[in-house]
Scaffold this active site. Structure first.
Site, PDB file in Angstrom:
ATOM      1  N   CYS B 410       0.786  -1.218   0.000  1.00 47.81           N
ATOM      2  CA  CYS B 410       0.000   0.000   0.000  1.00 47.81           C
ATOM      3  C   CYS B 410       0.830   1.285   0.000  1.00 47.81           C
ATOM      4  O   CYS B 410       0.535   2.218  -0.744  1.00 47.81           O
ATOM      5  CB  CYS B 410      -0.975  -0.012   1.158  1.00 47.81           C
ATOM      6  N   HIS B 454      -2.851   0.625   6.703  1.00 51.91           N
ATOM      7  CA  HIS B 454      -3.027   0.817   5.265  1.00 51.91           C
ATOM      8  C   HIS B 454      -2.661   2.255   4.929  1.00 51.91           C
ATOM      9  O   HIS B 454      -2.615   3.115   5.807  1.00 51.91           O
ATOM     10  CB  HIS B 454      -4.487   0.512   4.898  1.00 51.91           C
ATOM     11  N   ASP B 470      -7.700   4.447  -4.031  1.00 50.01           N
ATOM     12  CA  ASP B 470      -6.834   3.441  -3.406  1.00 50.01           C
ATOM     13  C   ASP B 470      -6.193   2.604  -4.491  1.00 50.01           C
ATOM     14  O   ASP B 470      -6.777   1.623  -4.961  1.00 50.01           O
ATOM     15  CB  ASP B 470      -7.660   2.571  -2.454  1.00 50.01           C
TER      16      ASP B 470
END
Lengths: 316, 658
Positions: B410, B454, B470
């Site tokens: 991430c 995250h 994302d």
């Protein structure tokens, strides 16, 4: 007849005999079986009985009946304000032929003495009787004379009639094991009473169920009635409560406690049991303690306080 | 008096002291533990053999003891560099306790040592306040108490077990007092004393800086970050973006929060349902808080920044409980000039390749929305993979990731995406936080662990405001739908089993139960703060509670509890006759059908009353009451067991057949 069977001293047999005695007496004094039984209990316990009631409800008849059925001698003494101690206990009289004083026994020399209207006599006369009750003997001119055994005094007094009387002080009330009130008879009993013949004349037809010796044995047997520790705890709890309850002027004396236990034992025996249960104590307690207690608040009847006392003390 | 310290009692003292110290073992240096163990052994040998103890009779040894004490002070001072904190204090206490053991002789010494052992129990809670710690410490308290019981039992006639049992009873009897004191003792709004500086040295968690590669450490951690309990149904898993620090500034390698987003918060527009929930945050030593993206009502604990991140007034040094409201679907349109500038700033002369690529896209299609789509397409088309063990990026991390390794997690995606956007002229920022969470169906709350950490990106589109993008989801959609577990390789022994096997299911159920217990513990015991105390009293109908009235209530409650306890014990002593107990059971059975025995009612009268109302029971009741009366008042040598059996079998429901 029935007398011999008493020698087989089983408590159950005692119970049966007492039941029979009460049944017999019940023919004379109608509707008073419970009071009869209590009076008998008092007799068996070796205590004296105070009957507090109105005239004419059968106090004298009760005393007569008890004496007759127990096979005891009976004397009646009417107390008046001019009664002297010598009139009760007797006196020594000089016997001219024999050149000696001879004791003239007063009415107290008997087995059952009915002292009628005991509060009419002066304290001097009262105390002569009370001494005899307590000591089971009398002193006449320095000599003591034992009284016959058993010796059972039934004193009566009229609670309403207060003029010209000398109410017994608490210390003397304490000498009576129980105080009973007969009260008016129940309507059905009264009906029978009105319809039937005179009770006194009926009395002559009765045969004694006991005799003096048997009664003495019974009195001795009271001591053998078993009292368990928890029951002593209960009696002590009752005494303690009476002493701590602020509604009484003063609590029960140790003598009252002893009397209570003795009455409970006698009640158990009269009911044919060899041991005391709490119910015995509860049954006799009002008769044993009510005349020994005084309410602080005069408006409250002592009997109500006594009921409350019984309800307040838990059975341990 | 001194003669009372027999070897057995001494052993009790030493063992319980060691038990109290045991949890600290891992927190000290080996040297200190060795010294403590040596001192205890020395004292023990002195009791059972002729090994001399350092009393005044042995002057050399006595001087040695004094030197030892001085040395302990010095060594500890040097070891902890003069920092008088929790660790140093405890080390000193331990060393001196060891020396005190050497002197253990008189009655007074035993008491001093026992009370120090109790104190040692308390010190454990500086380090851990978990359920196992509490349970272990409770056991140690019983053991110390048992040691005192042993010491005080006349001629030490109590067996070891009897000591423990009596101590256990005493502790159990003290429990109501403990609960009353816990509930009523005035809670101060802050901590009673500040925890020393070193209290949070080893705490892991998100920080407000992000260096590529850092979340890996968190990715492996099963530690709980926080728990969230929703008032109603929680949002769906894909909406569970827990917003933490927002990172604006970068030097090309590390991202920092900076001050750009710290302006006053502007209201956001809710476009969907609003969820109310409670967060129980584990301490992490920083000020930032977590909330479901985006928080609409911050409550009174948190404060919101312009970039929608939340902060507390003080660093979170103990478990913090706060309430929030969030709308997962929202629009945030505010963008100040400072923010716009910050959201477009790139470090000087870094990521040349990425910048070139972005400029190329911008020339082809200048619309911001199209640029976002183009960048996401790039990740999709170029064969990027999601891995928690990416290759090292020693040079220009963004360029290397975008054009060489194509493997990362991430952080890599979020950081590179924001760089690309800023280079293409679209304001963008990195948001860190947690994604997802595991639902604990025992107590209906979500557990968010460190491995759920995250990072994602947000871009500002003129027509829609700040929009969450994302890029990780493009590469590894299952990261979001199944949670990070689906991507982790076999690390735990259970991972080699079939995910759906019963063993795994049972294991999950057990962990859920365990965590639920921990949650309730944290919620109700550790989280019992001044506000909760206040709320408790308000709910009980008291208001305007101040310390004085609390103290009054505490004193009253303690007095009542001690009185009640004394009464119970007094009663219990009175009614011990099994006969009376059996009869009380009998009366209890009848009381349940409305035939309660009055305290003053004798057994005979009671039996008659019962028989009068319940003819069907009369035979049995009469028999039982006769037997009871005969046993209790006539004290006849009858069979008590028979009465107990009769009473046990006695049933009030029976009716006569005819």
């Amino acid at each position: 007849m029935a007398i011999s069977s008493f020698k087989a001293k089983s408590t159950a047999a005692v119970g049966d005999q007492i039941t029979r005695l009460v049944a017999q007496a019940g023919q004379i004094i109608l509707g008073q079986d419970e009071n009869l039984k209590l009076a008998l209990t008092c007799l068996v316990a070796g205590g004296h009985l105070l009957l507090e009631d109105l005239p004419g409800v059968g106090k004298t008849t009760l005393a007569h009946t008890l004496a007759r059925l127990s096979g005891l001698e009976f004397q009646r003494l009417q107390f008046t304000s001019d009664l002297l101690p010598a009139d009760i206990v007797g006196t020594s009289i000089y016997h001219r032929e024999r050149h000696a004083f001879e004791l003239h026994q007063g009415p107290v020399f008997t087995q059952v003495l009915l002292a009628d209207e005991v509060n009419r006599a002066t304290p001097r006369a009262q105390s002569a009787l009370l001494e005899a009750m307590e000591e089971q003997q009398v002193s006449i001119e320095g000599k003591t004379h034992p009284l016959p055994r058993p010796f059972f005094v039934i004193a009566t007094q009229n609670p309403r009639d207060q003029i010209g009387t000398y109410p017994l002080p608490e210390s003397q009330l304490d000498r009576f094991l129980m105080r009973l009130s007969l009260g008016y008879p129940a309507p059905s009993a009264e009906r029978e009473l009105l319809r039937g013949q005179d009770r006194r004349s009926l009395l002559a037809t009765l045969d004694p169920v006991l005799d003096a010796a048997t009664l003495c044995q019974l009195q001795a047997q009271v001591d053998t009635v078993h009292v368990a520790e928890p029951l002593l705890d209960y009696v002590q709890a009752l005494l303690k409560y009476s002493r701590h309850d602020v509604e009484f002027v003063q609590g029960l004396s140790p003598r009252a406690g002893m009397g209570l236990l003795r009455a409970a034992r006698a009640w158990a025996l009269v009911n044919g049991r060899g041991h005391v249960v709490p119910e015995d104590v509860q049954r006799v307690l009002p008769k044993v303690v009510t005349h020994r207690l005084q309410a602080l608040d005069l408006a409250v009847p002592v009997s109500r306080l006594v009921t409350r006392l019984l309800e307040a003390v838990a059975i341990p | 008096m001194t003669a009372r310290l027999t070897p057995t009692t001494l052993l009790w003292c030493l063992v319980t002291l060691t038990l109290a110290l045991l949890p600290h073992a891992g927190r000290f240096s080996i040297g200190l533990l060795a010294v403590f163990a040596l001192l205890v052994t020395w004292r023990w040998l002195g009791a059972i053999s002729r090994v001399p103890l350092p009393t005044r009779d042995h002057l050399v040894l006595w001087i040695f003891k004094q030197v030892l004490a001085l040395a302990a002070f010095l060594v500890i001072y040097i070891h902890y560099r003069g920092q008088i904190g929790r660790d140093a204090g405890l080390a000193l206490l331990t060393a001196l306790l060891g020396l005190k053991v050497l002197e253990l002789e008189s009655e007074r010494d035993v008491y001093v040592l026992s009370f120090l052992a109790y104190f040692l129990v308390v010190t454990n809670f500086f380090y851990s306040q978990s359920v196992p710690t509490a349970l272990y410490m409770l056991a140690v308290v019983v053991a110390i108490t048992a040691s005192l019981v042993r010491f005080n039992s006349a001629l030490e006639t109590f067996s070891h077990f009897a000591c423990l049992r009596l101590a256990g009873t005493m502790v159990a009897q003290a429990t109501p007092l403990m609960i009353a004191a816990f509930l009523l003792f005035p809670r101060l709004p802050g901590p009673l004393w500040g925890l020393p500086q070193d209290a949070f040295s080893g705490v892991t968690g998100l920080s407000d800086t992000m260096t590529i590669g850092e979340i890996t450490r968190l990715g492996a951690s099963d530690e709980i970050a926080f728990r969230a309990q929703f008032d109603g149904i929680p949002p769906r898993a894909a909406d569970l973006y827990w917003r933490g620090p927002v990172l604006w500034d970068t030097d090309g390698r590390t991202w920092r929060a900076g001050a750009s987003g710290h302006g006053p918060a502007t209201p956001i527009i809710k476009l969907g349902p609003v969820y109310a929930y409670t967060v129980l945050l584990e301490p992490h030593g920083e000020r930032w808080l977590l909330g479901l993206d985006a928080v609409t009502n911050v409550g009174d604990t948190a404060r919101a920044h312009a970039d929608l991140s939340l902060v507390a007034r003080n660093p979170v040094k103990k478990r913090l409980r706060y309430r929030l409201e969030s709308a997962p679907v929202y629009a945030a349109r505010a963008l100040s000039a400072t923010e716009r500038a910050a959201a477009l700033t790139l470090p000087y002369a870094r990521h040349p390749k990425a910048l070139a690529l972005a400029r190329q896209w911008r020339v082809a299609n200048p619309a911001p929305a199209a640029l976002v789509a183009r960048a996401l397409d790039y990740y999709r088309e170029q064969g990027f993979v999601y891995t928690l063990l990416p290759p090292a990026l020693p040079r220009d991390s963004v360029d290397q990731f975008l054009f060489e390794t194509h493997a990362g997690f991430c952080e890599h995606y979020a950081a590179s995406f924001v760089v690309l956007m800023r280079a293409a002229g679209v304001p963008a920022r990195v948001v860190t936080g947690y994604q997802g969470g595991e639902f604990n169906d025992v107590s209906d709350y979500l557990v968010i662990r460190q491995r759920d950490a995250h990072a994602w990106a947000e871009v500002y589109l003129p027509e829609r405001g700040w929009v969450r993008v994302d890029p990780t989801a493009v590469v590894a959609p299952s990261r979001l739908s199944l949670g990070i577990d689906s991507l982790r390789t076999a690390r735990t022994p259970l991972a080699i089993l079939d995910r759906n096997s019963t063993a795994v299911a049972a294991w999950r159920q057990m962990t859920a139960l365990w965590d639920a217990a921990n949650f309730q513990w944290a919620q109700w015991v550790l989280g019992y703060s001044a506000q909760r105390q206040f709320a408790l009293f308000t709910s009980l109908g008291f208001d305007a509670i101040d310390i004085a009235s609390l103290m009054f209530a505490l004193t009253g409650a303690l007095a009542i509890l001690v009185g009640a306890l004394a009464l119970v014990m007094f009663r219990a002593r009175e009614v011990r006759d099994p006969l009376v107990l059996a009869y009380a059971r009998f009366c209890g059975k009848l009381a349940r059908v409305g035939l309660t025995r009055a305290p003053h009612e004798g057994p005979v009268a009671y039996a008659e009353r019962v028989a009068a109302t319940r003819a069907d029971l009369s035979v049995e009741v009469t028999r039982i009451s006769q037997l009871y009366t005969a046993l209790r008042y006539a004290e006849l040598p009858l069979n008590r067991a028979l009465l107990e059996r009769l009473i046990r079998k006695f049933k009030t429901t029976r009716r006569s057949g005819g």
